[in-house]
Motif scaffolding. Structure first.
Motif, PDB file in Angstrom:
ATOM      1  N   THR A   1       0.836  -1.191   0.000  1.00 11.80           N
ATOM      2  CA  THR A   1       0.000   0.000   0.000  1.00 11.80           C
ATOM      3  C   THR A   1       0.871   1.240   0.000  1.00 11.80           C
ATOM      4  O   THR A   1       2.068   1.191   0.293  1.00 11.80           O
ATOM      5  N   ASP A   2       0.262   2.382  -0.311  1.00  7.98           N
ATOM      6  CA  ASP A   2       1.025   3.632  -0.370  1.00  7.98           C
ATOM      7  C   ASP A   2       1.719   3.926   0.945  1.00  7.98           C
ATOM      8  O   ASP A   2       2.799   4.526   0.972  1.00  7.98           O
ATOM      9  N   SER A   3       1.100   3.494   2.054  1.00 13.61           N
ATOM     10  CA  SER A   3       1.671   3.800   3.367  1.00 13.61           C
ATOM     11  C   SER A   3       2.886   2.942   3.688  1.00 13.61           C
ATOM     12  O   SER A   3       3.587   3.199   4.662  1.00 13.61           O
ATOM     13  N   THR A   4       3.120   1.901   2.889  1.00 11.47           N
ATOM     14  CA  THR A   4       4.259   1.032   3.177  1.00 11.47           C
ATOM     15  C   THR A   4       5.190   0.874   1.978  1.00 11.47           C
ATOM     16  O   THR A   4       5.965  -0.069   1.923  1.00 11.47           O
ATOM     17  N   ASN A   5       5.111   1.768   1.017  1.00 13.17           N
ATOM     18  CA  ASN A   5       6.030   1.712  -0.125  1.00 13.17           C
ATOM     19  C   ASN A   5       7.372   2.322   0.268  1.00 13.17           C
ATOM     20  O   ASN A   5       7.680   3.467  -0.064  1.00 13.17           O
ATOM     21  N   THR A   6       8.150   1.562   0.982  1.00 15.53           N
ATOM     22  CA  THR A   6       9.403   2.050   1.541  1.00 15.53           C
ATOM     23  C   THR A   6      10.573   1.647   0.656  1.00 15.53           C
ATOM     24  O   THR A   6      10.689   0.496   0.247  1.00 15.53           O
ATOM     25  N   VAL A   7      11.456   2.616   0.402  1.00 15.47           N
ATOM     26  CA  VAL A   7      12.654   2.358  -0.392  1.00 15.47           C
ATOM     27  C   VAL A   7      13.722   1.747   0.510  1.00 15.47           C
ATOM     28  O   VAL A   7      14.064   2.308   1.564  1.00 15.47           O
ATOM     29  N   VAL A   8      14.244   0.602   0.091  1.00 15.65           N
ATOM     30  CA  VAL A   8      15.268  -0.107   0.867  1.00 15.65           C
ATOM     31  C   VAL A   8      16.399  -0.524  -0.061  1.00 15.65           C
ATOM     32  O   VAL A   8      16.161  -1.042  -1.160  1.00 15.65           O
ATOM     33  N   ALA A   9      17.626  -0.296   0.384  1.00 12.93           N
ATOM     34  CA  ALA A   9      18.813  -0.789  -0.319  1.00 12.93           C
ATOM     35  C   ALA A   9      19.511  -1.784   0.589  1.00 12.93           C
ATOM     36  O   ALA A   9      19.809  -1.477   1.745  1.00 12.93           O
ATOM     37  N   ILE A  10      19.749  -2.975   0.077  1.00 15.13           N
ATOM     38  CA  ILE A  10      20.479  -3.987   0.831  1.00 15.13           C
ATOM     39  C   ILE A  10      21.951  -3.893   0.438  1.00 15.13           C
ATOM     40  O   ILE A  10      22.326  -4.152  -0.705  1.00 15.13           O
ATOM     41  N   VAL A  11      22.771  -3.497   1.403  1.00 16.02           N
ATOM     42  CA  VAL A  11      24.207  -3.345   1.167  1.00 16.02           C
ATOM     43  C   VAL A  11      24.914  -4.500   1.865  1.00 16.02           C
ATOM     44  O   VAL A  11      24.911  -4.595   3.092  1.00 16.02           O
ATOM     45  N   ASP A  12      25.496  -5.371   1.061  1.00 16.75           N
ATOM     46  CA  ASP A  12      26.152  -6.569   1.587  1.00 16.75           C
ATOM     47  C   ASP A  12      27.657  -6.448   1.438  1.00 16.75           C
ATOM     48  O   ASP A  12      28.159  -5.859   0.470  1.00 16.75           O
ATOM     49  N   ARG A  13      28.355  -6.988   2.426  1.00 12.43           N
ATOM     50  CA  ARG A  13      29.815  -7.057   2.322  1.00 12.43           C
ATOM     51  C   ARG A  13      30.246  -8.505   2.214  1.00 12.43           C
ATOM     52  O   ARG A  13      30.043  -9.295   3.147  1.00 12.43           O
ATOM     53  N   THR A  14      30.810  -8.866   1.075  1.00 14.20           N
ATOM     54  CA  THR A  14      31.375 -10.193   0.871  1.00 14.20           C
ATOM     55  C   THR A  14      32.862 -10.027   0.607  1.00 14.20           C
ATOM     56  O   THR A  14      33.245  -9.350  -0.347  1.00 14.20           O
ATOM     57  N   PRO A  15      33.735 -10.587   1.453  1.00 15.88           N
ATOM     58  CA  PRO A  15      35.176 -10.441   1.252  1.00 15.88           C
ATOM     59  C   PRO A  15      35.597 -10.857  -0.153  1.00 15.88           C
ATOM     60  O   PRO A  15      35.080 -11.816  -0.726  1.00 15.88           O
ATOM     61  N   LYS A  16      36.526 -10.090  -0.714  1.00 18.79           N
ATOM     62  CA  LYS A  16      37.139 -10.338  -2.020  1.00 18.79           C
ATOM     63  C   LYS A  16      36.202 -10.066  -3.198  1.00 18.79           C
ATOM     64  O   LYS A  16      36.622 -10.140  -4.336  1.00 18.79           O
ATOM     65  N   ARG A  17      34.915  -9.765  -2.914  1.00 24.76           N
ATOM     66  CA  ARG A  17      33.999  -9.466  -4.009  1.00 24.76           C
ATOM     67  C   ARG A  17      33.563  -7.999  -3.982  1.00 24.76           C
ATOM     68  O   ARG A  17      33.692  -7.294  -4.967  1.00 24.76           O
ATOM     69  N   ASN A  18      33.042  -7.548  -2.852  1.00 27.27           N
ATOM     70  CA  ASN A  18      32.684  -6.135  -2.695  1.00 27.27           C
ATOM     71  C   ASN A  18      33.124  -5.677  -1.308  1.00 27.27           C
ATOM     72  O   ASN A  18      32.337  -5.199  -0.505  1.00 27.27           O
ATOM     73  N   SER A  19      34.406  -5.838  -1.048  1.00 30.12           N
ATOM     74  CA  SER A  19      34.954  -5.703   0.295  1.00 30.12           C
ATOM     75  C   SER A  19      34.745  -4.327   0.918  1.00 30.12           C
ATOM     76  O   SER A  19      34.597  -4.205   2.131  1.00 30.12           O
ATOM     77  N   ARG A  20      34.699  -3.267   0.093  1.00 27.76           N
ATOM     78  CA  ARG A  20      34.656  -1.919   0.657  1.00 27.76           C
ATOM     79  C   ARG A  20      33.285  -1.260   0.523  1.00 27.76           C
ATOM     80  O   ARG A  20      33.114  -0.105   0.894  1.00 27.76           O
ATOM     81  N   MET A  21      32.316  -1.978  -0.035  1.00 28.30           N
ATOM     82  CA  MET A  21      31.038  -1.363  -0.334  1.00 28.30           C
ATOM     83  C   MET A  21      30.328  -0.853   0.913  1.00 28.30           C
ATOM     84  O   MET A  21      29.789   0.253   0.935  1.00 28.30           O
ATOM     85  N   LEU A  22      30.305  -1.650   1.961  1.00 34.35           N
ATOM     86  CA  LEU A  22      29.590  -1.246   3.171  1.00 34.35           C
ATOM     87  C   LEU A  22      30.276  -0.058   3.841  1.00 34.35           C
ATOM     88  O   LEU A  22      29.621   0.892   4.294  1.00 34.35           O
ATOM     89  N   SER A  23      31.594  -0.084   3.877  1.00 34.06           N
ATOM     90  CA  SER A  23      32.342   1.043   4.418  1.00 34.06           C
ATOM     91  C   SER A  23      32.070   2.314   3.624  1.00 34.06           C
ATOM     92  O   SER A  23      31.866   3.397   4.189  1.00 34.06           O
ATOM     93  N   HIS A  24      32.040   2.186   2.292  1.00 38.57           N
ATOM     94  CA  HIS A  24      31.758   3.344   1.447  1.00 38.57           C
ATOM     95  C   HIS A  24      30.347   3.862   1.659  1.00 38.57           C
ATOM     96  O   HIS A  24      30.115   5.079   1.646  1.00 38.57           O
TER      97      HIS A  24
END
Length: 398
Positions: A213-236
């Motif tokens: 519903t309009d009252s729960t259309n929440t924008v969410v980004a899932i930021v995952d840190r996996t070593p050797k793949r996206n190691s600095r993404m969460l820090s950034h």
């Protein structure tokens, strides 16, 4: 899924959304977010979702403590397995070893005999230092691909009852519905298939999500840190969120010994006149960490940050609120262990109502805090000051 905007207002939330989008982070705008602000709330909600499971239950935790809440969980999972529900659980070998009530071989045997698949992440092998670098510190639950949970809590009684030495254990979790669930499902299945050499996947694990519903259309980004793949993404993502702030930054984190990039972001943001307020616990379950944290925080206080020490138990929450516009809740501590070594997952939630709810909790918790002041620092003993300085030498590894 949200699309890049043609024109972006230069507010902190739009700046961070643009940064995450350009970085390839999955962002969705049809989510429902529920804050679970205590262990009791989290376990009641999680158990109820598991009771309703029809196809699968996926659990990824740093550890399952061998106590009453874990036993109740495994009893429930066994019932679901008997009903034909697929039950997969994974826990970190180091997290289990460091737990004073670990799951032993005999416990795992009984759990498996009840139809529950349970796997150790990165089991210890000779020479026993293989697990020192990267730990699976995530806390993820996905039920039927429709509802998911993440946050700071493992499976243990002390999230409800506290611990004798540190008192009440304060922590934070969230429940998600919507497309963000798919991202947590992908994270779980990736680590599961990696460890088991299975090939679990397909549409049955991604059933799709009706528009909220309009009252729960929440924008969410899932930021995952996996070593050797996206190691600095969460820090950034953390640093960019702090840099983007125009009015205020509120942080609660249990092991505040930030990496140089986060520390630099905080210093520069303070220097711009943004009100930065940081809350850490007076008590901790890890020796020397509070001293190292206070050493760092004293420097930020002198620069202009407001620092509070929470006295109502151990505040283990990992949350940050920026400009009353967006927030993050997740598994990552603001230390080197989380941001440079471990597997971690945070949800960045672009919703003023959710942020306001966290800020309300934050201001209420201030009532149970002592503010760090120059006078407070002068009263600290020379030994405590030395311990903080000495512990700070090890912050690249804490």
């Amino acid at each position: 899924m949200t699309q890049p905007r043609d024109s972006i207002e230069l507010t902190s939330d739009s700046l961070v959304l643009h940064f995450l989008s350009e970085s390839g982070i999955p962002i969705s705008d049809n989510n429902e977010v529920k804050l679970l602000k205590s262990g009791r709330e989290k376990f009641i909600d999680l158990f109820e979702s598991i009771r309703r499971a029809k196809h699968h239950v996926h659990l990824e935790y740093f550890n399952f403590r061998n106590d009453s809440i874990a036993n109740a969980l495994f009893d429930l999972l066994a019932i679901k397995a008997q009903e034909g529900v697929e039950v997969r659980t994974i826990f970190d070998a180091f997290g289990n070893w460091s737990n004073n009530k670990p799951l032993k071989k005999k416990h795992l045997k009984k759990i498996r005999e009840r139809g529950i698949e349970i796997v150790k992440f990165d089991p210890f092998t000779f020479p026993y230092i293989n697990h020192a670098a990267h730990r699976d510190h995530r806390k993820i639950a996905v039920i039927d691909g429709k509802v998911a949970y993440t946050g700071g809590m493992n499976i243990a009684d002390y999230y409800i009852n506290g611990l004798p030495k540190i008192g009440t254990w304060r922590d934070m979790h969230i429940r998600l519905k919507g497309d963000a669930v798919d991202e947590l499902q992908k994270i779980f299945l990736t680590i599961w298939n990696q460890e088991t050499k299975q090939h679990i996947g397909g549409d049955v694990y991604f059933p799709g999500h009706k528009e909220q519903t309009d009252s729960t259309n929440t924008v969410v980004a899932i930021v995952d840190r996996t070593p050797k793949r996206n190691s600095r993404m969460l820090s950034h993502a953390y640093a960019m969120s702090i840099y983007s702030a125009q009015k205020n930054v509120h942080i609660v984190n249990p092991y505040f010994v930030p990496t140089s990039s986060i520390n630099k972001a905080l210093r520069r943001t303070i220097d711009r006149g943004v009100k930065v307020t940081i809350m850490v616990s007076s008590a901790s379950d890890i020796p020397f960490t509070p001293d190292a944290a206070l050493y760092k925080l004293h420097k930020l206080m002198k620069r202009g940050a407001t620092v509070y020490m929470y006295n109502g138990g151990f505040h283990h929450s990992k949350i940050m609120m920026v400009d009353d516009l967006f927030c993050t809740v997740g598994t990552a501590n603001l230390n080197s262990r989380s941001l440079r070594y471990d597997y971690e997952t945070n949800a960045f939630i672009f919703d003023q109502r959710t942020t306001a709810e966290l800020n309300k909790m934050f201001y209420t918790d201030i009532e149970h805090c002592t503010q760090m002041t120059p006078e407070f620092w002068k009263k600290r003993s020379p030994w405590k000051k030395f311990a903080g300085w000495f512990a700070n030498l090890f912050t690249p590894f804490l």
